[in-house]
Design a protein around this motif. Structure first.
Motif, PDB file in Angstrom:
ATOM      1  N   THR A   1       0.844  -1.186   0.000  1.00 22.35           N
ATOM      2  CA  THR A   1       0.000   0.000   0.000  1.00 22.35           C
ATOM      3  C   THR A   1       0.880   1.236   0.000  1.00 22.35           C
ATOM      4  OG1 THR A   1      -1.858   1.087   1.114  1.00 22.35           O
ATOM      5  CG2 THR A   1      -0.190   0.109   2.520  1.00 22.35           C
ATOM      6  N   ARG A   2       0.319   2.378  -0.419  1.00 19.57           N
ATOM      7  CA  ARG A   2       1.065   3.634  -0.438  1.00 19.57           C
ATOM      8  C   ARG A   2       0.185   4.770   0.056  1.00 19.57           C
ATOM      9  NH1 ARG A   2       3.947   3.184  -6.443  1.00 19.57           N
ATOM     10  NH2 ARG A   2       5.494   1.600  -5.852  1.00 19.57           N
ATOM     11  N   PHE A   3       0.827   5.722   0.740  1.00 19.75           N
ATOM     12  CA  PHE A   3       0.161   6.942   1.174  1.00 19.75           C
ATOM     13  C   PHE A   3       0.926   8.127   0.609  1.00 19.75           C
ATOM     14  CE2 PHE A   3      -0.747   3.754   4.393  1.00 19.75           C
ATOM     15  CZ  PHE A   3      -2.128   3.871   4.514  1.00 19.75           C
ATOM     16  N   SER A   4       0.195   9.121   0.166  1.00 16.70           N
ATOM     17  CA  SER A   4       0.811  10.285  -0.458  1.00 16.70           C
ATOM     18  C   SER A   4       1.054  11.366   0.585  1.00 16.70           C
ATOM     19  CB  SER A   4      -0.095  10.825  -1.574  1.00 16.70           C
ATOM     20  OG  SER A   4       0.457  11.988  -2.143  1.00 16.70           O
ATOM     21  N   TYR A   5       2.331  11.679   0.814  1.00 20.60           N
ATOM     22  CA  TYR A   5       2.705  12.810   1.661  1.00 20.60           C
ATOM     23  C   TYR A   5       4.136  13.180   1.312  1.00 20.60           C
ATOM     24  CZ  TYR A   5       5.003   9.272   4.635  1.00 20.60           C
ATOM     25  OH  TYR A   5       5.782   8.251   5.103  1.00 20.60           O
ATOM     26  N   ASP A   6       4.507  14.420   1.545  1.00 22.27           N
ATOM     27  CA  ASP A   6       5.827  14.919   1.181  1.00 22.27           C
ATOM     28  C   ASP A   6       6.590  15.262   2.446  1.00 22.27           C
ATOM     29  OD1 ASP A   6       8.087  16.120   0.173  1.00 22.27           O
ATOM     30  OD2 ASP A   6       7.022  17.206  -1.406  1.00 22.27           O
ATOM     31  N   ALA A   7       7.547  14.403   2.792  1.00 26.08           N
ATOM     32  CA  ALA A   7       8.332  14.600   4.010  1.00 26.08           C
ATOM     33  C   ALA A   7       9.574  15.445   3.776  1.00 26.08           C
ATOM     34  CB  ALA A   7       8.724  13.254   4.611  1.00 26.08           C
ATOM     35  N   GLN A   8       9.790  15.952   2.592  1.00 27.49           N
ATOM     36  CA  GLN A   8      10.850  16.886   2.208  1.00 27.49           C
ATOM     37  C   GLN A   8      12.240  16.250   2.238  1.00 27.49           C
ATOM     38  OE1 GLN A   8      11.009  20.632   4.312  1.00 27.49           O
ATOM     39  NE2 GLN A   8      12.375  21.544   2.815  1.00 27.49           N
ATOM     40  N   HIS A   9      12.615  15.622   3.340  1.00 30.50           N
ATOM     41  CA  HIS A   9      13.961  15.052   3.451  1.00 30.50           C
ATOM     42  C   HIS A   9      13.976  13.536   3.269  1.00 30.50           C
ATOM     43  CE1 HIS A   9      15.661  18.876   4.539  1.00 30.50           C
ATOM     44  NE2 HIS A   9      14.765  19.014   5.500  1.00 30.50           N
ATOM     45  N   GLY A  10      12.886  12.965   2.771  1.00 26.43           N
ATOM     46  CA  GLY A  10      12.853  11.537   2.485  1.00 26.43           C
ATOM     47  C   GLY A  10      12.159  10.739   3.573  1.00 26.43           C
ATOM     48  N   ASN A  11      12.315   9.404   3.497  1.00 26.14           N
ATOM     49  CA  ASN A  11      11.648   8.538   4.473  1.00 26.14           C
ATOM     50  C   ASN A  11      12.495   8.418   5.730  1.00 26.14           C
ATOM     51  OD1 ASN A  11      13.450   6.078   3.942  1.00 26.14           O
ATOM     52  ND2 ASN A  11      12.571   6.388   1.916  1.00 26.14           N
ATOM     53  N   GLY A  12      11.811   8.217   6.881  1.00 25.59           N
ATOM     54  CA  GLY A  12      12.540   8.234   8.134  1.00 25.59           C
ATOM     55  C   GLY A  12      12.031   7.252   9.164  1.00 25.59           C
ATOM     56  N   GLY A  13      10.942   7.597   9.853  1.00 26.93           N
ATOM     57  CA  GLY A  13      10.467   6.799  10.974  1.00 26.93           C
ATOM     58  C   GLY A  13      10.095   5.381  10.592  1.00 26.93           C
ATOM     59  N   SER A  14      10.313   4.451  11.509  1.00 25.52           N
ATOM     60  CA  SER A  14      10.061   3.032  11.264  1.00 25.52           C
ATOM     61  C   SER A  14       8.668   2.635  11.745  1.00 25.52           C
ATOM     62  CB  SER A  14      11.108   2.183  11.985  1.00 25.52           C
ATOM     63  OG  SER A  14      12.408   2.527  11.551  1.00 25.52           O
ATOM     64  N   PRO A  15       8.102   1.562  11.212  1.00 24.67           N
ATOM     65  CA  PRO A  15       6.809   1.066  11.674  1.00 24.67           C
ATOM     66  C   PRO A  15       6.964   0.263  12.962  1.00 24.67           C
ATOM     67  CG  PRO A  15       7.610  -0.331   9.910  1.00 24.67           C
ATOM     68  CD  PRO A  15       8.614   0.779  10.065  1.00 24.67           C
ATOM     69  N   ILE A  16       5.854   0.111  13.693  1.00 22.25           N
ATOM     70  CA  ILE A  16       5.815  -0.754  14.865  1.00 22.25           C
ATOM     71  C   ILE A  16       4.567  -1.608  14.803  1.00 22.25           C
ATOM     72  CG2 ILE A  16       7.117   0.890  16.265  1.00 22.25           C
ATOM     73  CD1 ILE A  16       4.481   1.564  17.703  1.00 22.25           C
ATOM     74  N   LEU A  17       4.549  -2.703  15.573  1.00 23.58           N
ATOM     75  CA  LEU A  17       3.406  -3.602  15.637  1.00 23.58           C
ATOM     76  C   LEU A  17       2.664  -3.434  16.949  1.00 23.58           C
ATOM     77  CD1 LEU A  17       4.842  -6.929  14.195  1.00 23.58           C
ATOM     78  CD2 LEU A  17       3.100  -5.491  13.131  1.00 23.58           C
ATOM     79  N   TYR A  18       1.328  -3.500  16.859  1.00 21.53           N
ATOM     80  CA  TYR A  18       0.468  -3.551  18.042  1.00 21.53           C
ATOM     81  C   TYR A  18      -0.682  -4.488  17.714  1.00 21.53           C
ATOM     82  CZ  TYR A  18      -3.039  -2.293  21.511  1.00 21.53           C
ATOM     83  OH  TYR A  18      -3.981  -2.341  22.502  1.00 21.53           O
ATOM     84  N   GLU A  19      -0.793  -5.592  18.456  1.00 17.79           N
ATOM     85  CA  GLU A  19      -1.817  -6.585  18.190  1.00 17.79           C
ATOM     86  C   GLU A  19      -1.811  -6.928  16.703  1.00 17.79           C
ATOM     87  OE1 GLU A  19      -5.465  -5.242  19.999  1.00 17.79           O
ATOM     88  OE2 GLU A  19      -4.705  -5.719  22.012  1.00 17.79           O
ATOM     89  N   ASP A  20      -2.914  -6.728  15.990  1.00 17.38           N
ATOM     90  CA  ASP A  20      -2.926  -7.032  14.552  1.00 17.38           C
ATOM     91  C   ASP A  20      -2.853  -5.765  13.703  1.00 17.38           C
ATOM     92  OD1 ASP A  20      -5.443  -6.168  15.259  1.00 17.38           O
ATOM     93  OD2 ASP A  20      -6.534  -7.672  14.087  1.00 17.38           O
TER      94      ASP A  20
END
Length: 413
Positions: free
Chosen positions: A154-173
């Motif tokens: 999946t993809r979400f459209s947003y402009d973070a200016q300096h590229g990708n950064g923060g990592s994902p985390i898991l919670y339950e499902d």
């Protein structure tokens, strides 16, 4: 948004499914840079206590994660002829360092990160059971089997200016992401089986870019999601995305460090942004806007731009990008000591085997003893640049440079 469906998985706890010695996500099983491993090597080099060293194709600053006998990374492999980049997930055998998975997840037209300290593959994967989840910022997010087969994307459209950064985390499902662009900003929870949106929490105005990784904590009998954004940090109900409380800092944006939590003191530690960073110690028992009531103390000078803080017992450790490390009393913010480490710093420090590891961008790791006085134990150096944070598992340290992945382990010599 596009979604591809495939094999399904269900995770029944909010933490990733791990073995005792796994390091399955950014900053480890707790998200706070702590490991229970013992018997780790104290000294290493290119020729000493080096279990293996494996070349890694492409570029990327995602940190290594370790689960079920495999080390996982992401990488961006650029084809200068076609002016395109393959965003890939890679896995290596823990015992041998041999590559076992190399799968393209997305193909994009960009070939260079918009910031010299970033890459096109910077967020760290999350592994749980027989699934691995990868995030490339606005380029896309995906769930794969640990055999490298794509389950959904999946993809979400947003402009973070300096590229990708923060990592994902898991919670339950849920797979939870912070998507903080200067055009739109929100936190989103995806179904780990399908990639479909389960809830989405927009950031209130004003917004701007941020690059931090969320943190799950427990306050009393309630799970709480701490998510740092530009100008404010919000505590959310991870089941619904509803806001529980928020703390503001009107000058803070381009936030990178992840938050950390001291359960014993009931404080979460938040860094406020890039230009004039501060660190806030915030009590976690509030509701609504807690800015005037729940900031226990704040640190101005010495607050980090990039590395995340580290709590060990009653002390908080922060290292600035230029190598100034400060030890503070958790409860009061009183400075215990301040000293200078050699080099520049992007990686977040790690506590393991009774020691703290600070890894510089130049391949130097300084090991210290935690406590109210600065006590350096040893310095260890490897070749290459090292902006990714190290991982700890299986009696070993796993370090990613700009060209290689290392497993550092006692050789018995």
């Amino acid at each position: 948004m596009t979604i591809r469906l495939g094999l399904l998985v269900l995770v029944l706890t909010w933490a990733p499914v791990v073995h005792a010695d796994d390091w399955p996500a950014f900053r480890g099983p707790t998200g706070q840079g702590h490991s229970l491993e013992h018997g780790l090597p104290l000294e290493w080099s290119e020729s000493h206590n080096l279990a293996w060293k494996t070349a890694v194709e492409g570029d990327g600053w995602s940190s290594p994660v370790v689960a079920s006998g495999r080390v996982w990374l992401t990488a961006a492999v650029t084809d200068d002829t076609t002016r395109s980049t393959s965003l890939r997930v890679l896995a290596f055998d823990v015992a041998s360092g041999e590559p076992v998975v190399n799968t393209e997840v997305f193909s994009i037209g960009d070939t260079a990160a918009p910031n010299p300290k970033n890459s096109l593959a910077s967020p760290t994967p999350v592994v749980s059971g027989d699934r691995v989840y990868v995030h490339f910022g606005a380029y896309g997010t995906a769930g794969l089997t640990t055999m490298g087969e794509l389950v959904w994307s999946t993809r979400f459209s947003y402009d973070a200016q300096h590229g990708n950064g923060g990592s994902p985390i898991l919670y339950e499902d849920f797979l939870i992401l912070s998507c903080d662009g200067y055009d739109t900003a929100f936190v989103v929870a995806l179904d780990i089986e399908t990639g479909e949106v389960r809830w989405q929490a927009p950031r209130p105005n004003p917004i701007s870019q941020a690059y931090s990784t969320p943190l799950l904590i427990t306050v009393g009998d309630r799970d709480v999601l701490i998510t740092i954004g530009a100008f404010r940090t919000s505590a959310l109900d991870p089941d619904t995305g509803n806001e529980l409380w928020r703390v503001g800092y009107p000058d803070g944006f381009s936030n990178v460090p992840a938050p950390v939590f001291s359960r014993d003191h009931g404080l979460v530690f938040i860094t406020t942004g890039f230009q004039q960073p501060a660190l806030l110690a915030v009590r976690v028992d509030g509701s609504g806007d807690v800015t005037p009531t729940h900031v226990a103390w704040r640190l101005g000078r010495g607050a980090p731009h990039t590395p995340s803080p580290l709590v060990v017992g009653d002390e908080l450790y922060v290292v600035g990008d230029t190598g100034i490390v400060t030890c503070l009393d958790v409860a009061t913010g009183k400075r215990r000591w301040r000293d200078r480490l050699w080099g520049n710093y992007s990686a977040s420090p790690v506590y393991a085997d009774g020691r703290i590891y600070f890894q510089s961008e130049e391949g130097l790791t300084t090991v210290i003893e935690p406590g109210t006085a600065f006590r350096e134990v040893v310095k260890n150096e490897l070749d290459g640049r090292t902006l990714a944070s190290l991982a700890v598992s299986d009696g070993s340290l796993f370090i990613r440079s700009d060209t290689h992945l290392y497993r550092i382990a006692e050789s018995g010599e």
